[in-house]
Design an enzyme around this catalytic site. Structure first.
Site, PDB file in Angstrom:
ATOM      1  N   TYR A  56       0.833  -1.198   0.000  1.00 47.61           N
ATOM      2  CA  TYR A  56       0.000   0.000   0.000  1.00 47.61           C
ATOM      3  C   TYR A  56       0.873   1.255   0.000  1.00 47.61           C
ATOM      4  CZ  TYR A  56      -3.528  -3.395   1.462  1.00 47.61           C
ATOM      5  OH  TYR A  56      -4.344  -4.491   1.551  1.00 47.61           O
ATOM      6  N   HIS A 120       0.135 -12.055   0.886  1.00 49.54           N
ATOM      7  CA  HIS A 120      -0.746 -11.070   0.250  1.00 49.54           C
ATOM      8  C   HIS A 120      -1.097 -11.455  -1.189  1.00 49.54           C
ATOM      9  CE1 HIS A 120      -1.495  -6.434  -0.267  1.00 49.54           C
ATOM     10  NE2 HIS A 120      -2.552  -7.161  -0.558  1.00 49.54           N
TER      11      HIS A 120
END
Length: 321
Positions: A56, A120
């Site tokens: 992110y 992830h």
């Protein structure tokens, strides 16, 4: 704020939790101070689970979050981050990289241990590397005390079935599958409950589909899904409410869905989100909205490699997971 047990971890986590992707400027440019105030507001109002990732903002979210948490006692929050995804098309689930990533994340976050570490968006990696390197690396980190619990995240629900048929996990993070327009996550619950796997549900707004704002250009949903969601949002507006409110209430109301992540870098938004969970759900409006959304109920979009049994990828699939 309600708190629920996160599977076999024994952790009591808030029904609404904080997704820190917004701190990385994923949705808009943010002022760091605004992001820090948002984190403090969330914690002060009862949220105790915070989820982030080095992906992110290309480490920006972890860096801002680490700064926000400096002044917060460590026992006031449950900290979850991820490893394996480092850019739009940058995936590496090798053992050495997962371990290195965890160390890097801890430095950015200002902690010497992580409560939860997730691989992830595993559907973009090779099945072999995820199962034979990534997950053993998580086990090694747990044994060493660097992490307390571990799991995987991704979009297609079948990836969780595949991994759980080969190994045990403490937690999974699923997104866009328990919201007003898609409740297919319910189909996975018997397996999760049988194995006592903790469940984190993310993106109750379906990455912006259930919102009064324009759907982001990068959103991988079909035009049909977008159009039907717009009609549902219009109905809510006509009755003086925001579909985002209904969506967050819907996702947090089901006690079998342990916790639901919302992401914002605006203190007022997180305050509203939390207050909405305390208000009664408008059952009549919910019924009307679900009727509008019925033609697209459970419709999703492809994400990841065919190796995982899904269709070829939209690389944006992991944007908010």
């Amino acid at each position: 704020m309600q708190y629920r047990k996160l599977g076999k971890t024994g952790l009591d986590v808030s029904a609404l939790s904080f997704g820190a992707s917004s701190l990385g400027g994923v949705f808009r440019d943010i002022q760091k101070e605004e992001g820090i105030r948002t984190v403090h507001t969330a914690i002060d109002m009862g949220i105790n689970l915070i989820d982030v990732s080095p992906y992110y903002g290309l480490t920006q979210a972890e860096t801002v979050l680490g700064e926000a948490l400096r002044s917060v006692p460590r026992d006031r929050y449950v900290l979850s981050t991820k490893a394996g995804r480092y850019g739009q098309d940058a995936f590496d689930f090798s053992a050495n990289r997962v371990i290195q990533s965890a160390e890097e994340s801890m430095r950015r976050l200002g902690t010497d241990y992580l409560d939860i570490l997730l691989l992830h968006d595993i559907e973009f990696g090779s099945v072999k590397q995820v199962l034979e390197e990534g997950i053993p690396a998580l086990e090694q980190l747990k044994q060493s005390g660097k992490i307390r619990f571990f799991g995987v995240s991704g979009l297609p629900l079948n990836i969780f079935n595949m991994v759980l048929s080969h190994t045990t996990l403490d937690v999974i993070l699923s997104y866009c599958h328990y919201s007003l327009n898609d409740s297919t996550l319910l189909e996975l619950l018997p397996l999760l409950e049988q194995q006592d796997v903790g469940l984190i549900n993310a993106s109750p707004l379906s990455m912006g589909l259930l919102s009064n704002r324009d759907v982001p250009e990068w959103h991988p949903a079909s035009e049909e899904i977008k159009a039907v969601c717009r009609r549902a949002a219009e109905l809510c507006r006509s009755q003086g409410t925001d579909i985002a409110k209904l969506a967050i209430q819907y996702s947090t109301a089901n006690e079998r869905i342990t916790t639901t992540l919302v992401s914002t870098a605006n203190p007022e938004n997180i305050r509203n989100n939390i207050m909405w969970t305390e208000e009664p759900l408008d059952e009549s409006l919910l019924k009307e909205v679900l009727e509008i959304l019925k033609p697209i109920d459970g419709k999703t979009w492809p994400s990841g490699s065919p190796e995982w049994g899904g269709a070829p990828a939209h690389q944006n699939g992991g944007r908010t997971s």
